[in-house]
Design a protein around this motif. Structure first.
Motif, PDB file in Angstrom:
ATOM      1  N   LEU A   1      -5.792  -6.345  85.006  1.00 30.59           N
ATOM      2  CA  LEU A   1      -5.377  -5.498  86.518  1.00 30.59           C
ATOM      3  C   LEU A   1      -5.602  -6.907  87.275  1.00 30.59           C
ATOM      4  CD1 LEU A   1      -6.345  -1.650  86.108  1.00 30.59           C
ATOM      5  CD2 LEU A   1      -4.099  -2.773  86.396  1.00 30.59           C
ATOM      6  N   GLN A   2      -6.618  -7.563  87.445  1.00 30.27           N
ATOM      7  CA  GLN A   2      -7.104  -7.881  87.780  1.00 30.27           C
ATOM      8  C   GLN A   2      -6.286  -9.279  87.575  1.00 30.27           C
ATOM      9  OE1 GLN A   2     -11.205  -8.794  87.210  1.00 30.27           O
ATOM     10  NE2 GLN A   2     -12.060  -6.598  87.660  1.00 30.27           N
ATOM     11  N   HIS A   3      -6.156 -10.203  86.699  1.00 31.68           N
ATOM     12  CA  HIS A   3      -4.971 -10.589  86.268  1.00 31.68           C
ATOM     13  C   HIS A   3      -3.916 -11.166  85.194  1.00 31.68           C
ATOM     14  CE1 HIS A   3      -9.148 -12.189  85.907  1.00 31.68           C
ATOM     15  NE2 HIS A   3      -9.119 -13.526  86.255  1.00 31.68           N
ATOM     16  N   SER A   4      -2.420 -10.788  86.267  1.00 29.45           N
ATOM     17  CA  SER A   4      -1.276 -10.341  85.999  1.00 29.45           C
ATOM     18  C   SER A   4      -0.466 -11.259  84.529  1.00 29.45           C
ATOM     19  CB  SER A   4      -0.783 -10.666  87.474  1.00 29.45           C
ATOM     20  OG  SER A   4      -0.896 -11.718  87.403  1.00 29.45           O
ATOM     21  N   GLU A   5      -1.117 -12.671  84.501  1.00 26.00           N
ATOM     22  CA  GLU A   5      -0.616 -12.997  83.363  1.00 26.00           C
ATOM     23  C   GLU A   5      -0.972 -12.485  82.348  1.00 26.00           C
ATOM     24  OE1 GLU A   5      -4.365 -15.190  84.781  1.00 26.00           O
ATOM     25  OE2 GLU A   5      -3.527 -14.029  85.551  1.00 26.00           O
ATOM     26  N   PHE A   6      -1.926 -11.695  82.162  1.00 22.39           N
ATOM     27  CA  PHE A   6      -2.789 -11.003  81.150  1.00 22.39           C
ATOM     28  C   PHE A   6      -2.560  -9.554  80.678  1.00 22.39           C
ATOM     29  CE2 PHE A   6      -5.947 -13.976  81.499  1.00 22.39           C
ATOM     30  CZ  PHE A   6      -5.715 -15.053  80.022  1.00 22.39           C
ATOM     31  N   SER A   7      -1.000  -8.574  81.849  1.00 27.26           N
ATOM     32  CA  SER A   7      -0.826  -7.960  81.404  1.00 27.26           C
ATOM     33  C   SER A   7      -0.652  -7.235  80.534  1.00 27.26           C
ATOM     34  CB  SER A   7       0.357  -7.447  82.354  1.00 27.26           C
ATOM     35  OG  SER A   7       1.171  -6.156  82.817  1.00 27.26           O
ATOM     36  N   GLY A   8      -0.367  -6.516  79.697  1.00 22.37           N
ATOM     37  CA  GLY A   8      -0.810  -5.423  78.376  1.00 22.37           C
ATOM     38  C   GLY A   8      -1.481  -6.154  77.271  1.00 22.37           C
ATOM     39  N   MET A   9      -2.377  -7.215  77.623  1.00 24.53           N
ATOM     40  CA  MET A   9      -2.639  -7.104  76.803  1.00 24.53           C
ATOM     41  C   MET A   9      -4.192  -6.253  75.976  1.00 24.53           C
ATOM     42  SD  MET A   9      -6.182  -9.360  78.935  1.00 24.53           S
ATOM     43  CE  MET A   9      -7.022  -9.711  77.422  1.00 24.53           C
TER      44      MET A   9
ATOM     45  N   ASP B   1     -21.853   6.395  68.630  1.00 20.34           N
ATOM     46  CA  ASP B   1     -22.532   5.090  69.801  1.00 20.34           C
ATOM     47  C   ASP B   1     -21.162   4.613  69.552  1.00 20.34           C
ATOM     48  OD1 ASP B   1     -25.059   5.980  70.452  1.00 20.34           O
ATOM     49  OD2 ASP B   1     -26.256   4.155  68.449  1.00 20.34           O
ATOM     50  N   VAL B   2     -20.443   4.005  68.299  1.00 14.38           N
ATOM     51  CA  VAL B   2     -19.328   3.453  67.470  1.00 14.38           C
ATOM     52  C   VAL B   2     -18.249   3.964  68.512  1.00 14.38           C
ATOM     53  CG1 VAL B   2     -17.710   2.755  66.663  1.00 14.38           C
ATOM     54  CG2 VAL B   2     -19.784   2.729  65.807  1.00 14.38           C
ATOM     55  N   ASP B   3     -18.021   4.935  68.418  1.00 13.48           N
ATOM     56  CA  ASP B   3     -17.104   5.311  70.006  1.00 13.48           C
ATOM     57  C   ASP B   3     -16.712   5.302  71.037  1.00 13.48           C
ATOM     58  OD1 ASP B   3     -16.276   7.763  71.645  1.00 13.48           O
ATOM     59  OD2 ASP B   3     -14.966   8.438  70.037  1.00 13.48           O
ATOM     60  N   THR B   4     -18.682   5.331  71.521  1.00 16.26           N
ATOM     61  CA  THR B   4     -18.553   5.168  73.269  1.00 16.26           C
ATOM     62  C   THR B   4     -18.255   3.160  73.532  1.00 16.26           C
ATOM     63  OG1 THR B   4     -20.568   6.745  73.402  1.00 16.26           O
ATOM     64  CG2 THR B   4     -20.710   5.667  75.042  1.00 16.26           C
ATOM     65  N   LEU B   5     -19.034   2.724  72.560  1.00 10.55           N
ATOM     66  CA  LEU B   5     -18.472   1.132  72.257  1.00 10.55           C
ATOM     67  C   LEU B   5     -16.845   0.666  72.738  1.00 10.55           C
ATOM     68  CD1 LEU B   5     -19.875  -1.677  72.168  1.00 10.55           C
ATOM     69  CD2 LEU B   5     -19.657  -2.161  70.324  1.00 10.55           C
ATOM     70  N   LEU B   6     -16.426   1.348  72.033  1.00  7.02           N
ATOM     71  CA  LEU B   6     -15.036   1.302  71.651  1.00  7.02           C
ATOM     72  C   LEU B   6     -14.355   1.600  72.752  1.00  7.02           C
ATOM     73  CD1 LEU B   6     -13.852   2.300  68.156  1.00  7.02           C
ATOM     74  CD2 LEU B   6     -14.864  -0.407  68.510  1.00  7.02           C
ATOM     75  N   ARG B   7     -14.550   2.467  73.913  1.00  5.93           N
ATOM     76  CA  ARG B   7     -14.503   3.116  74.797  1.00  5.93           C
ATOM     77  C   ARG B   7     -13.837   1.940  75.670  1.00  5.93           C
ATOM     78  NH1 ARG B   7     -12.250   8.535  74.427  1.00  5.93           N
ATOM     79  NH2 ARG B   7     -12.308   9.703  72.297  1.00  5.93           N
ATOM     80  N   HIS B   8     -15.317   1.641  75.816  1.00  3.76           N
ATOM     81  CA  HIS B   8     -16.648   1.108  76.945  1.00  3.76           C
ATOM     82  C   HIS B   8     -15.343  -0.305  76.879  1.00  3.76           C
ATOM     83  CE1 HIS B   8     -20.287   2.921  77.686  1.00  3.76           C
ATOM     84  NE2 HIS B   8     -18.882   3.145  78.721  1.00  3.76           N
ATOM     85  N   ILE B   9     -15.257  -0.966  75.868  1.00  2.00           N
ATOM     86  CA  ILE B   9     -14.326  -2.147  75.488  1.00  2.00           C
ATOM     87  C   ILE B   9     -12.727  -2.513  76.035  1.00  2.00           C
ATOM     88  CG2 ILE B   9     -13.596  -3.952  73.355  1.00  2.00           C
ATOM     89  CD1 ILE B   9     -15.746  -3.190  72.308  1.00  2.00           C
ATOM     90  N   ASP B  10     -12.026  -0.700  75.505  1.00  2.00           N
ATOM     91  CA  ASP B  10     -10.479  -0.844  75.937  1.00  2.00           C
ATOM     92  C   ASP B  10     -10.647  -0.545  77.558  1.00  2.00           C
ATOM     93  OD1 ASP B  10      -8.279   0.691  75.981  1.00  2.00           O
ATOM     94  OD2 ASP B  10      -9.094   2.004  76.814  1.00  2.00           O
ATOM     95  N   ASP B  11     -11.783  -0.082  78.381  1.00  2.36           N
ATOM     96  CA  ASP B  11     -11.732   0.008  79.640  1.00  2.36           C
ATOM     97  C   ASP B  11     -11.873  -1.617  80.281  1.00  2.36           C
ATOM     98  OD1 ASP B  11     -11.651   2.675  79.683  1.00  2.36           O
ATOM     99  OD2 ASP B  11     -13.173   3.333  79.731  1.00  2.36           O
ATOM    100  N   GLU B  12     -13.015  -2.590  79.376  1.00  2.00           N
ATOM    101  CA  GLU B  12     -13.171  -3.380  80.112  1.00  2.00           C
ATOM    102  C   GLU B  12     -11.731  -4.533  80.419  1.00  2.00           C
ATOM    103  OE1 GLU B  12     -17.608  -3.301  79.128  1.00  2.00           O
ATOM    104  OE2 GLU B  12     -16.011  -4.756  77.515  1.00  2.00           O
ATOM    105  N   ILE B  13     -10.928  -4.269  78.640  1.00  2.00           N
ATOM    106  CA  ILE B  13      -9.681  -4.817  78.366  1.00  2.00           C
ATOM    107  C   ILE B  13      -8.470  -4.571  79.428  1.00  2.00           C
ATOM    108  CG2 ILE B  13      -8.357  -5.607  76.900  1.00  2.00           C
ATOM    109  CD1 ILE B  13     -10.276  -4.713  75.254  1.00  2.00           C
ATOM    110  N   LYS B  14      -8.919  -3.345  79.853  1.00  2.00           N
ATOM    111  CA  LYS B  14      -7.726  -2.980  80.628  1.00  2.00           C
ATOM    112  C   LYS B  14      -7.945  -3.632  81.891  1.00  2.00           C
ATOM    113  CE  LYS B  14      -5.933   1.073  77.756  1.00  2.00           C
ATOM    114  NZ  LYS B  14      -5.761   2.204  78.242  1.00  2.00           N
ATOM    115  N   GLU B  15      -9.262  -3.373  82.741  1.00  2.00           N
ATOM    116  CA  GLU B  15      -9.742  -4.206  84.136  1.00  2.00           C
ATOM    117  C   GLU B  15      -9.185  -5.345  83.501  1.00  2.00           C
ATOM    118  OE1 GLU B  15     -11.076  -4.619  87.483  1.00  2.00           O
ATOM    119  OE2 GLU B  15     -10.055  -2.554  86.405  1.00  2.00           O
ATOM    120  N   HIS B  16      -9.691  -6.429  83.167  1.00  2.00           N
ATOM    121  CA  HIS B  16      -9.361  -7.311  83.083  1.00  2.00           C
ATOM    122  C   HIS B  16      -7.761  -7.947  83.379  1.00  2.00           C
ATOM    123  CE1 HIS B  16     -10.533 -11.566  82.336  1.00  2.00           C
ATOM    124  NE2 HIS B  16      -9.386 -11.689  81.347  1.00  2.00           N
TER     125      HIS B  16
END
Length: 253
Positions: free
Chosen positions: A107-115, A90-105
């Motif tokens: 992508l949608q906000h160029s000022e946060f590139s690389g966050m 469950d921890v592994d799955t959650l961390l992978r989801h958080i990784d995807d969510e931060i990367k998606e954010h």
């Protein structure tokens, strides 16, 4: 205390350090989170261990605004999912989801590139204790007067220094979010010792500046957990305090 007598005690401190203008670190204690704070003294939290409890520190990367958003998102998502985390999968799955969510954010906000953000922590359940990390924030198990690192640093190996001081680098090979092109793989494992125990989690604002030997000495000489956490923070500040400092001292009863 839980109805069966089992509980978790966490002594926490998160601080911007002596140099940074803001604190990009964040912490999660079960369903509670602290983000962007500048605490002047440790705080203690007692949590019943009647179900899963996640305790972790996150160290934001990518500049003040971006790093702060990434670490705060990570701890909020862990807090929201706290009671659904029943084991390492469950921890592994959650961390992978958080990784995807931060990367998606980003992508949608160029000022946060690389966050991005590191994370290191423990999941305690009535039946077991599990450690996890991504990046170079750390989790140690306390074994008498010694500390044993459970987390695995996602940073390149460096040769030992000639003066005996900790050798550090600001480069990490993976994080939650971030600009890396390779897939993120969380480190997750079961603590080898079942039952009661004690662990220390910290951002590299502590471990980069205070040697393992000095941390062990502070913990063994302190009169209590509040004093230990405060003295660890003071040692990092006296060593320059060049980064944000977050410390969680966790005891399972």
């Amino acid at each position: 205390m839980g109805v069966d007598g089992r509980a978790v005690t966490v002594t926490a401190l998160t601080h911007r350090g002596a140099v940074r203008q803001a604190n990009e670190d964040a912490v999660v204690l079960g369903a509670l989170t602290v983000a962007g704070a500048d605490m002047d003294a440790p705080a203690r939290c007692d949590l019943p261990l009647t179900g899963p409890v996640v305790i972790a520190v996150a160290d934001g990367l990518g500049g003040h605004a971006a790093g702060e958003i990434a670490s705060e998102h990570a701890v909020h998502r862990m807090a929201e999912s706290n009671h659904q985390l029943n084991g390492p999968e469950d921890v592994d799955t959650l961390l992978r989801h958080i990784d995807d969510e931060i990367k998606e954010h980003a992508l949608q906000h160029s000022e946060f590139s690389g966050m991005g953000t590191t994370v290191a922590g423990m999941l305690l359940t009535p039946d077991g204790s599990f450690w996890f990390n991504v990046g170079d924030s750390r989790t140690y198990r306390l074994e008498g007067s010694r500390m044993r690192q459970l987390s695995q640093d996602d940073s390149p190996a460096l040769p030992p220094s000639e003066d005996g001081k900790p050798v550090t680098t600001n480069f990490i090979t993976q994080s939650l979010g971030g600009s890396g092109s390779t897939a993120m793989t969380p480190h997750v494992g079961a603590d080898p010792e079942p039952g009661p125990g004690a662990w220390l989690m910290c951002s590299d604002g502590l471990s980069d500046l205070v040697s393992l030997e000095e941390m062990e000495h502070i913990l063994s000489e302190s009169t209590g957990d509040d004093a230990a956490v405060h003295t660890l923070w003071k040692a990092a500040m006296e060593a320059g305090g060049r980064d944000n400092i977050s410390i969680l001292l966790l005891r399972r009863h």
